[in-house]
Each structure stands twice: as structure tokens, then as C-alpha cells.
Design an enzyme around this catalytic site. Structure first.
Site, PDB file in Angstrom:
ATOM      1  N   LYS A  92       0.745  -1.315  -0.148  1.00 12.07           N
ATOM      2  CA  LYS A  92       0.118   0.178  -0.021  1.00 12.07           C
ATOM      3  C   LYS A  92       0.855   1.231  -0.038  1.00 12.07           C
ATOM      4  O   LYS A  92       1.803   1.468   0.867  1.00 12.07           O
ATOM      5  CB  LYS A  92      -0.931   0.163   1.320  1.00 12.07           C
ATOM      6  CG  LYS A  92      -1.875   1.292   1.363  1.00 12.07           C
ATOM      7  CD  LYS A  92      -3.002   0.964   0.555  1.00 12.07           C
ATOM      8  CE  LYS A  92      -3.617   2.391   0.174  1.00 12.07           C
ATOM      9  NZ  LYS A  92      -3.509   2.872  -0.818  1.00 12.07           N
ATOM     10  N   GLN A 113       7.295   3.890   3.943  1.00 10.35           N
ATOM     11  CA  GLN A 113       5.680   3.683   3.972  1.00 10.35           C
ATOM     12  C   GLN A 113       5.521   2.548   4.631  1.00 10.35           C
ATOM     13  O   GLN A 113       4.401   2.216   5.490  1.00 10.35           O
ATOM     14  CB  GLN A 113       5.354   3.400   2.410  1.00 10.35           C
ATOM     15  CG  GLN A 113       3.950   3.565   2.381  1.00 10.35           C
ATOM     16  CD  GLN A 113       3.255   5.012   2.154  1.00 10.35           C
ATOM     17  OE1 GLN A 113       3.830   5.695   1.552  1.00 10.35           O
ATOM     18  NE2 GLN A 113       2.133   5.371   2.808  1.00 10.35           N
ATOM     19  N   LYS A 116       5.325   3.510   8.172  1.00  8.62           N
ATOM     20  CA  LYS A 116       4.167   4.430   8.733  1.00  8.62           C
ATOM     21  C   LYS A 116       3.135   3.552   8.530  1.00  8.62           C
ATOM     22  O   LYS A 116       2.326   3.741   9.206  1.00  8.62           O
ATOM     23  CB  LYS A 116       4.311   5.320   7.323  1.00  8.62           C
ATOM     24  CG  LYS A 116       3.026   6.495   7.503  1.00  8.62           C
ATOM     25  CD  LYS A 116       2.874   7.107   6.374  1.00  8.62           C
ATOM     26  CE  LYS A 116       3.819   7.559   5.490  1.00  8.62           C
ATOM     27  NZ  LYS A 116       3.643   8.697   4.514  1.00  8.62           N
ATOM     28  N   LYS A 128       5.400   1.936  -3.174  1.00  8.67           N
ATOM     29  CA  LYS A 128       5.508   3.329  -3.488  1.00  8.67           C
ATOM     30  C   LYS A 128       5.543   2.836  -5.177  1.00  8.67           C
ATOM     31  O   LYS A 128       6.268   2.142  -5.508  1.00  8.67           O
ATOM     32  CB  LYS A 128       6.556   4.038  -2.856  1.00  8.67           C
ATOM     33  CG  LYS A 128       6.213   5.714  -3.096  1.00  8.67           C
ATOM     34  CD  LYS A 128       5.579   5.905  -1.981  1.00  8.67           C
ATOM     35  CE  LYS A 128       5.033   7.648  -2.185  1.00  8.67           C
ATOM     36  NZ  LYS A 128       4.490   8.036  -0.976  1.00  8.67           N
ATOM     37  N   GLY A 167      -2.678   8.140  -4.312  1.00  6.93           N
ATOM     38  CA  GLY A 167      -1.952   9.237  -4.757  1.00  6.93           C
ATOM     39  C   GLY A 167      -0.668   9.764  -4.201  1.00  6.93           C
ATOM     40  O   GLY A 167      -0.463   9.295  -2.889  1.00  6.93           O
ATOM     41  N   ASP A 168       0.094  10.664  -4.632  1.00  5.43           N
ATOM     42  CA  ASP A 168       1.155  11.199  -3.906  1.00  5.43           C
ATOM     43  C   ASP A 168       1.313  12.643  -4.707  1.00  5.43           C
ATOM     44  O   ASP A 168       0.473  12.998  -5.362  1.00  5.43           O
ATOM     45  CB  ASP A 168       2.543  10.289  -4.024  1.00  5.43           C
ATOM     46  CG  ASP A 168       3.354  10.820  -2.712  1.00  5.43           C
ATOM     47  OD1 ASP A 168       3.297  10.535  -1.845  1.00  5.43           O
ATOM     48  OD2 ASP A 168       4.608  11.222  -3.435  1.00  5.43           O
ATOM     49  N   THR A 211      -4.465  13.819   5.169  1.00  3.56           N
ATOM     50  CA  THR A 211      -2.901  13.819   5.503  1.00  3.56           C
ATOM     51  C   THR A 211      -2.797  15.311   6.250  1.00  3.56           C
ATOM     52  O   THR A 211      -2.164  15.204   7.333  1.00  3.56           O
ATOM     53  CB  THR A 211      -2.362  13.726   4.337  1.00  3.56           C
ATOM     54  OG1 THR A 211      -2.523  12.738   3.468  1.00  3.56           O
ATOM     55  CG2 THR A 211      -0.705  13.758   4.736  1.00  3.56           C
ATOM     56  N   ASN A 242      -2.139  19.394  -1.734  1.00  2.00           N
ATOM     57  CA  ASN A 242      -3.247  18.938  -1.016  1.00  2.00           C
ATOM     58  C   ASN A 242      -2.867  18.875   0.673  1.00  2.00           C
ATOM     59  O   ASN A 242      -3.689  19.299   1.377  1.00  2.00           O
ATOM     60  CB  ASN A 242      -3.569  17.387  -1.297  1.00  2.00           C
ATOM     61  CG  ASN A 242      -4.813  16.957  -1.161  1.00  2.00           C
ATOM     62  OD1 ASN A 242      -5.757  17.772  -1.038  1.00  2.00           O
ATOM     63  ND2 ASN A 242      -4.867  15.790  -1.093  1.00  2.00           N
TER      64      ASN A 242
HETATM   65  N1  GLU Z   1       1.124   8.871  -0.524  1.00  2.00           N
HETATM   66  C1  GLU Z   1       0.417   9.239   0.504  1.00  2.00           C
HETATM   67  C2  GLU Z   1       1.635   8.821   1.714  1.00  2.00           C
HETATM   68  O1  GLU Z   1       2.874   9.219   1.405  1.00  2.00           O
HETATM   69  C3  GLU Z   1      -0.766   8.224   0.883  1.00  2.00           C
HETATM   70  C4  GLU Z   1      -0.518   6.650   0.433  1.00  2.00           C
HETATM   71  C5  GLU Z   1      -1.867   6.075   0.377  1.00  2.00           C
HETATM   72  O2  GLU Z   1      -2.903   6.532   0.651  1.00  2.00           O
HETATM   73  O3  GLU Z   1      -1.722   4.847   0.061  1.00  2.00           O
HETATM   74  O4  GLU Z   1       1.329   8.226   2.748  1.00  2.00           O
END
Ligand code: GLU
Length: 446
Positions: A92, A113, A116, A128, A167-168, A211, A242
Site C-alpha cells: 500500500k 511507507q 508508517k 510506492k 496518490g502522492d 493527511t 493537498n
Molecule cells: N502518498 C501518501 C503517503 O505518503 C498516501 C498513500 C496511500 O494512501 O496509500 O502516505
């Protein structure tokens, strides 16, 4: 083996293989330094070699994207998906479209990630992806065709229980819509394979805000622990996407004074603080403007200065929400000179290693992105469960859950990072995430 030799061994091993991947080496060595004592104290962790295994992604998919621009010419870009860890749930993480995207950056982002996502307490692994495609200056039809071509390559590697992109940077609701449309067209399946979808086709309430709002909920928890209120605090924010705009909006709604925003071309400054209306207007119209900060300035909502820094005013709190390594040593020194007492990362790894040292020497409370910006992926996790159950939860229920998740992450940071009255949020977050992943490795065997 001594603490140092285990750490050196790992660092040398990574250096020898990936010496040119600087961001990736930076991220792995920062975490390794924080968790090495926990690793050394646990025989199973050593036996299963968990630190080395967690440092290297499980899989990297690299493909080429061929697509047709508005002049009917073929363009070629590179695409990647780094599936870092599927230990505790489907891979994810977001997709980033930016000319700076390369394998090192995606590997570091996927690595971060995983930690996190582990902190959110939800069953989501870490990944990612993205491309070196730059959407800036492209027409909407070009962006659509690029997204379709990108998904035509990616679709075979993802799925609701396999890998769920989101998204990112430069990938938000519009791009997710184009990507999802192509995925659905190819597979003839309506499911939760992407998050950040529009609310009309399986998206979740609060995902867009999550976020930025989550960052402010974390800030509230940090300030409470330090016995000081958010009301009337002066806040500087970098970025104008965002995350930055929603953080600015929520902080303003809670009585803080947000005095700066920025983009790669300059900063918008407003010593009396942006109004809630101007921030709402920015959120609603940012996709229609080439430079939303300049547009706000033209409308009298602040003073846009080309090439200026968002850290040049006195402030209590700094929220870097732009990109990795934006705060180098001189920028950190600027924060010190302007009396910053708290820095919470909205972006992923916006501070360099030298900047961390400056912040620590000056006793600035520092919260790393993997804790403070986890709100976005947490609500993505809730979007996945709503999709799996064909359900939609209410805005207020999700907002309440977001607050709980951010407070739980804060609590984990305290539990693992508080010693003798001092709180090291970075170490706390790294250890808490590491334990969850390392335990999963041990339990799942080799
Ligand atoms: N890109 C965001 C992050 O850095 C969200 C990633 C997601 O929702 O999968 O955490």
C-alpha cells in the site's frame, strides 16, 4: 557482536550494493541507527536477520510507458512500483509523477511507507510507485492518456488483496480517476484496487483532507503533551498542494495563525494569517491555476515573493509539506533563528540528516513524517475496508477515527521514545513500526 559492528555491517552491506541510491541509504541508515538496540536485544530478530531483510524491498517492478501526446507524437517515460513489504497487509502506498522520480527515491519512500503503515495499526503493507512523467504544463487529455498507458502496464501487478496504489505528489483525485477508469476497463471489475477515488465511485469521506488534517491532529497531541495550546500559535507551512492547504485550513479553524505557504517558485507570506475563506478558495481552485499562491496574492490574500523561503518569519511551529530534503542545514538554522519550537513533517523525509542535528542541538521538538503524515494512508486503509464491505461510513465517523489513529500513533511514539522526561518521536516511531514488522517476519518464518 557489538552494537556498532552490527550497524556497520548493515551499512556496509547496503553501501556496497546501492552506493548511488542516496535517499534510500539515508532512510535505511536513519532507521537502523534508531532500532539497532532493539534488534541486538532480541535473539529471534537476529536469527531471522530482520533488519537486513526489512531494508530491501520484496519486489521492484520497472516498466516503460509509451503514450501519444496532443501533437500525435510518441512519448516514452519510465514507470515503477516498489513493493517493499507485504508482511502485514496488501502492499500500500502512493504513486508520484515527477521528473525527479527514480528508483532510489521510490525505494526510500516505499521503505518509509512500510514503517508508517505499520504505525497506523491497520493491515496494510508498504509500497510506492510512480513515473518520471511531469504533468506540469500538460493538457488534461495528455494526462488522461498518460494515466491510461501507465495503468495498462501496472494493472497486472496490483489488486485489492495484492497491492493498492493511491496518490502522492502530482497524483490526486483527477489522476486516480483516470487510472481507476483504465483498471476497471481492462479487468471489468469494480473494486477497491486504488484509494483516493472520488466519493461517487467508492472513495471515502475525509480521504482528500486526511493527511493535512491528521498532521494537525498529531500537532494537537504533541502540544498537549508539552502543555501548550494550538490557539494563537504562529505556523509556517511549506508546499501548496493537498497536504499543505488542508493542514493550513485545519490549523486556522482551530485558532492558529498560518503565515506562510510555498511552491518551487516562491513563498506566499501573510503575517496576520490566512483567512479560512482564502484557504478554502485555494483548495477548490488549485487545479485550475498554474500558480495558486500567486493567484491568492493577486486577490489580496498575502504577498507572493518569487524565490522566497516560507521560513523567513518568526513562528512557533514549522510544518514542511513540500518534498524530501527540502530542509537542509541552512533552512534548519533559519528555523532556529525564527524561534521555531516544534517541527512536524507533512512531507516524507523533508529534513536532511544535517538538519536533524541542528534541530536536536536546538531542542526543537521534531516529529517524523512516518508518524505525523500517516493520516492519509490511514484513511486509505479505511477506504479499502469500506470497499471490501460495499459500505460508506459518514464524514464525522471517519474524522473521529482519524483523530483516534493519530493519537494512537502519538502514544506509540511516547511509549517507545520517551526516556527520562525526554521524548524522541523519531526513535519512538521507528522502534514501534520496526517491532510490528519484525514480529511478523519472525512469526511467518523464512
Ligand atoms: N502518498 C501518501 C503517503 O505518503 C498516501 C498513500 C496511500 O494512501 O496509500 O502516505
Amino acid at each position: 557482536m557489538s552494537r556498532e559492528s552490527n550497524l556497520d555491517q548493515l551499512t556496509n552491506w547496503l553501501q556496497a550494493r546501492y552506493h548511488d541510491q542516496t535517499e534510500y541509504l539515508q532512510a535505511t541508515s536513519e532507521i537502523a541507527r534508531d532500532v539497532i538496540d532493539v534488534f541486538n536485544a532480541n535473539e529471534a530478530y537476529k536469527q531471522y536477520d530482520v533488519l537486513r531483510r526489512l531494508s530491501v524491498p520484496e519486489r521492484i517492478i520497472h516498466f516503460t510507458v509509451h503514450w501519444l501526446n496532443d501533437d500525435n507524437q510518441v512519448e516514452i517515460h519510465q514507470g515503477w512500483r516498489v513493493q517493499h513489504s507485504g508482511l502485514i497487509g496488501p502492499y500500500k502506498g502512493g504513486l508520484r509523477f515527477h521528473p525527479t522520480v527514480n528508483e532510489s527515491i521510490l525505494k526510500f519512500l516505499a521503505f518509509e511507507q512500510s514503517f508508517k503503515n505499520a504505525l497506523t495499526g491497520l493491515p496494510i503493507g508498504g509500497a510506492k510507485g510512480g513515473s518520471d512523467f511531469n504533468p506540469r504544463g500538460r493538457s488534461e487529455t495528455e494526462i488522461m492518456r498518460f494515466c491510461q498507458a501507465f495503468m495498462t502496464e501496472l494493472y497486472r501487478h496490483i489488486g485489492p488483496n495484492t497491492d493498492v496504489p493511491a496518490g502522492d505528489i502530482n497524483v490526486s483525485g483527477r489522476e486516480i480517476g483516470f487510472l481507476y477508469g483504465q483498471y476497471r476497463r481492462i479487468l471489468n471489475q469494480f473494486g477497491g484496487t486504488l484509494t483516493g477515488k472520488d466519493i461517487s465511485f467508492g472513495g471515502s469521506h475525509v480521504r482528500t483532507e486526511a493527511t493535512g488534517f491528521g498532521l494537525i491532529y498529531m500537532l494537537e497531541a504533541v502540544l498537549e503533551t508539552h502543555q501548550t495550546p494550538l490557539k494563537n500559535k504562529v505556523v509556517g507551512i511549506s508546499g501548496a498542494g493537498n497536504v499543505a492547504l488542508h493542514a493550513a485550513l485545519r490549523a486556522t479553524q482551530l485558532g492558529a495563525r498560518v503565515v506562510s505557504l510555498s511552491n518551487s517558485r516562491g513563498a506566499l507570506l501573510n503575517e496576520s494569517g490566512f483567512s479560512e475563506n482564502s484557504l478554502t478558495q485555494a483548495i477548490e481552485t488549485k487545479d485550475q491555476h498554474n500558480n495558486i499562491l500567486k493567484a491568492l496574492s493577486d486577490d489580496g490574500h498575502g504577498d507572493y515573493q518569487a524565490d522566497a523561503s516560507p521560513w523567513q518569519l518568526n513562528m512557533d511551529i514549522a510544518l514542511p509539506c513540500a518534498t524530501q530534503n527540502e530542509i537542509d542545514e541552512p533552512a534548519a538554522q533559519k528555523l532556529v533563528d525564527h524561534n521555531v519550537r516544534f517541527l512536524l513533517e507533512g512531507a516524507n523525509m523533508p529534513c536532511t540528516t544535517r538538519a536533524h542535528q541542528v534541530l536536536a542541538e536546538n531542542k526543537i521538538v521534531y516529529v517524523p513524517g512516518k508518524a505525523s503524515n500517516a493520516g492519509g494512508v490511514a484513511i486509505s486503509g479505511l477506504e479499502m475496508s469500506q470497499n471490501a464491505a460495499f459500505r460508506r461510513d459518514s464524514y464525522s465517523d471517519i474524522d473521529t477515527t482519524l483523530k483516534h489513529i493519530m493519537r494512537s500513533i502519538h502514544q506509540q511514539c511516547l511509549q517507545e521514545g520517551q526516556r527520562d522526561g525526554e521524548i524522541n518521536y523519531a526513535k519512538g516511531a521507528n522502534i514501534a513500526g520496526f517491532r510490528r514488522l519484525a514480529d511478523a517476519i519472525v512469526m511467518q518464518g523464512l
